[in-house]
Write a protein that holds these residues in place. Structure first.
Motif, PDB file in Angstrom:
ATOM      1  N   PHE A  37       0.848  -1.173   0.000  1.00 15.35           N
ATOM      2  CA  PHE A  37       0.000   0.000   0.000  1.00 15.35           C
ATOM      3  C   PHE A  37       0.893   1.236   0.000  1.00 15.35           C
ATOM      4  O   PHE A  37       2.077   1.155   0.298  1.00 15.35           O
ATOM      5  N   GLN A  39       0.825   5.756   0.717  1.00 17.10           N
ATOM      6  CA  GLN A  39       0.114   6.961   1.114  1.00 17.10           C
ATOM      7  C   GLN A  39       0.893   8.169   0.632  1.00 17.10           C
ATOM      8  O   GLN A  39       1.936   8.516   1.222  1.00 17.10           O
ATOM      9  N   LYS A  43      -2.635  12.719   1.067  1.00 15.01           N
ATOM     10  CA  LYS A  43      -3.701  11.921   0.460  1.00 15.01           C
ATOM     11  C   LYS A  43      -3.977  10.673   1.286  1.00 15.01           C
ATOM     12  O   LYS A  43      -3.236  10.343   2.203  1.00 15.01           O
ATOM     13  N   GLU A  44      -5.051   9.981   0.922  1.00 11.94           N
ATOM     14  CA  GLU A  44      -5.405   8.766   1.626  1.00 11.94           C
ATOM     15  C   GLU A  44      -4.531   7.602   1.162  1.00 11.94           C
ATOM     16  O   GLU A  44      -3.985   7.610   0.060  1.00 11.94           O
ATOM     17  N   ARG A  45      -4.444   6.611   2.028  1.00 15.37           N
ATOM     18  CA  ARG A  45      -3.735   5.390   1.679  1.00 15.37           C
ATOM     19  C   ARG A  45      -4.459   4.658   0.556  1.00 15.37           C
ATOM     20  O   ARG A  45      -5.701   4.637   0.525  1.00 15.37           O
ATOM     21  N   GLU A  46      -3.680   4.048  -0.329  1.00 19.80           N
ATOM     22  CA  GLU A  46      -4.274   3.298  -1.438  1.00 19.80           C
ATOM     23  C   GLU A  46      -3.551   1.980  -1.632  1.00 19.80           C
ATOM     24  O   GLU A  46      -2.359   1.867  -1.365  1.00 19.80           O
ATOM     25  N   GLY A  47      -4.295   0.997  -2.105  1.00 20.56           N
ATOM     26  CA  GLY A  47      -3.692  -0.293  -2.396  1.00 20.56           C
ATOM     27  C   GLY A  47      -2.913  -0.241  -3.694  1.00 20.56           C
ATOM     28  O   GLY A  47      -3.349   0.385  -4.657  1.00 20.56           O
ATOM     29  N   VAL A  48      -1.771  -0.889  -3.712  1.00 15.41           N
ATOM     30  CA  VAL A  48      -0.899  -0.898  -4.883  1.00 15.41           C
ATOM     31  C   VAL A  48      -0.902  -2.272  -5.544  1.00 15.41           C
ATOM     32  O   VAL A  48      -1.109  -2.376  -6.748  1.00 15.41           O
ATOM     33  N   ALA A  60      -3.237  -2.275  -8.725  1.00 19.77           N
ATOM     34  CA  ALA A  60      -4.004  -1.062  -8.995  1.00 19.77           C
ATOM     35  C   ALA A  60      -3.748  -0.651 -10.441  1.00 19.77           C
ATOM     36  O   ALA A  60      -2.644  -0.859 -10.967  1.00 19.77           O
ATOM     37  N   SER A  62      -3.183   2.109 -11.679  1.00 28.16           N
ATOM     38  CA  SER A  62      -2.148   3.133 -11.811  1.00 28.16           C
ATOM     39  C   SER A  62      -0.738   2.563 -11.888  1.00 28.16           C
ATOM     40  O   SER A  62       0.186   3.266 -12.307  1.00 28.16           O
ATOM     41  N   LEU A 105      -7.244  -5.083  -2.212  1.00 26.02           N
ATOM     42  CA  LEU A 105      -6.466  -3.839  -2.188  1.00 26.02           C
ATOM     43  C   LEU A 105      -7.097  -2.845  -1.219  1.00 26.02           C
ATOM     44  O   LEU A 105      -6.813  -1.649  -1.270  1.00 26.02           O
ATOM     45  N   SER A 106      -7.918  -3.364  -0.327  1.00 26.06           N
ATOM     46  CA  SER A 106      -8.535  -2.551   0.711  1.00 26.06           C
ATOM     47  C   SER A 106      -7.757  -2.719   2.001  1.00 26.06           C
ATOM     48  O   SER A 106      -7.693  -3.805   2.577  1.00 26.06           O
TER      49      SER A 106
END
Length: 123
Positions: A37, A39, A43-48, A60, A62, A105-106
């Motif tokens: 993951f 951050q 910004k908020e944390r996101e799954g990679v 993800a 991206s 990815l949550s």
């Protein structure tokens, strides 16, 4: 107790590569699914990316085609190979372990987290 320790972060120019590692201890590594993951600043944390115990992977959108998640069960270590890095990849990167939600990815579905390693990509 469960411990996850990330390493390999640093500063690179756009287009460069980095390989992150996550050393796991305190539990049976092969019984947990793993994820990366990040951050970005403000910004908020996101799954990679995530990987199952059998080696199935998900990414993800991206990072698809640029990042590769892998693991070495014998070494209890998770990896994230990051190529063609972009400034928008700048973030604190974390590894995490989940017992029940493989390939998620949550972040809320992960039980254990490392302290993170910083990745900074300059243009």
């Amino acid at each position: 107790q469960v411990q996850l320790v990330e390493s390999g972060g640093g500063s690179v120019q756009a287009g460069g590569s980095l390989r992150l590692s996550c050393a796991a201890s305190g539990y049976i590594y092969s019984s947990y699914c793993m994820g990366w993951f990040r951050q970005p600043p403000g910004k908020e944390r996101e799954g990679v990316a995530a990987i199952s115990t059998r080696g199935m992977t998900t990414y993800a959108d991206s990072v698809k085609g640029r990042f590769t998640i892998s693991q070495d069960n014998a070494k209890n270590t998770l990896y994230l190979q990051m190529n063609s890095l972009k400034p928008e990849d700048t973030a604190m990167y974390y590894c995490a372990a989940t017992r029940a939600y493989c390939l998620s990815l949550s972040g809320g579905r992960y039980n254990y987290w490392g302290q993170g390693t910083q990745v900074t990509v300059s243009s």
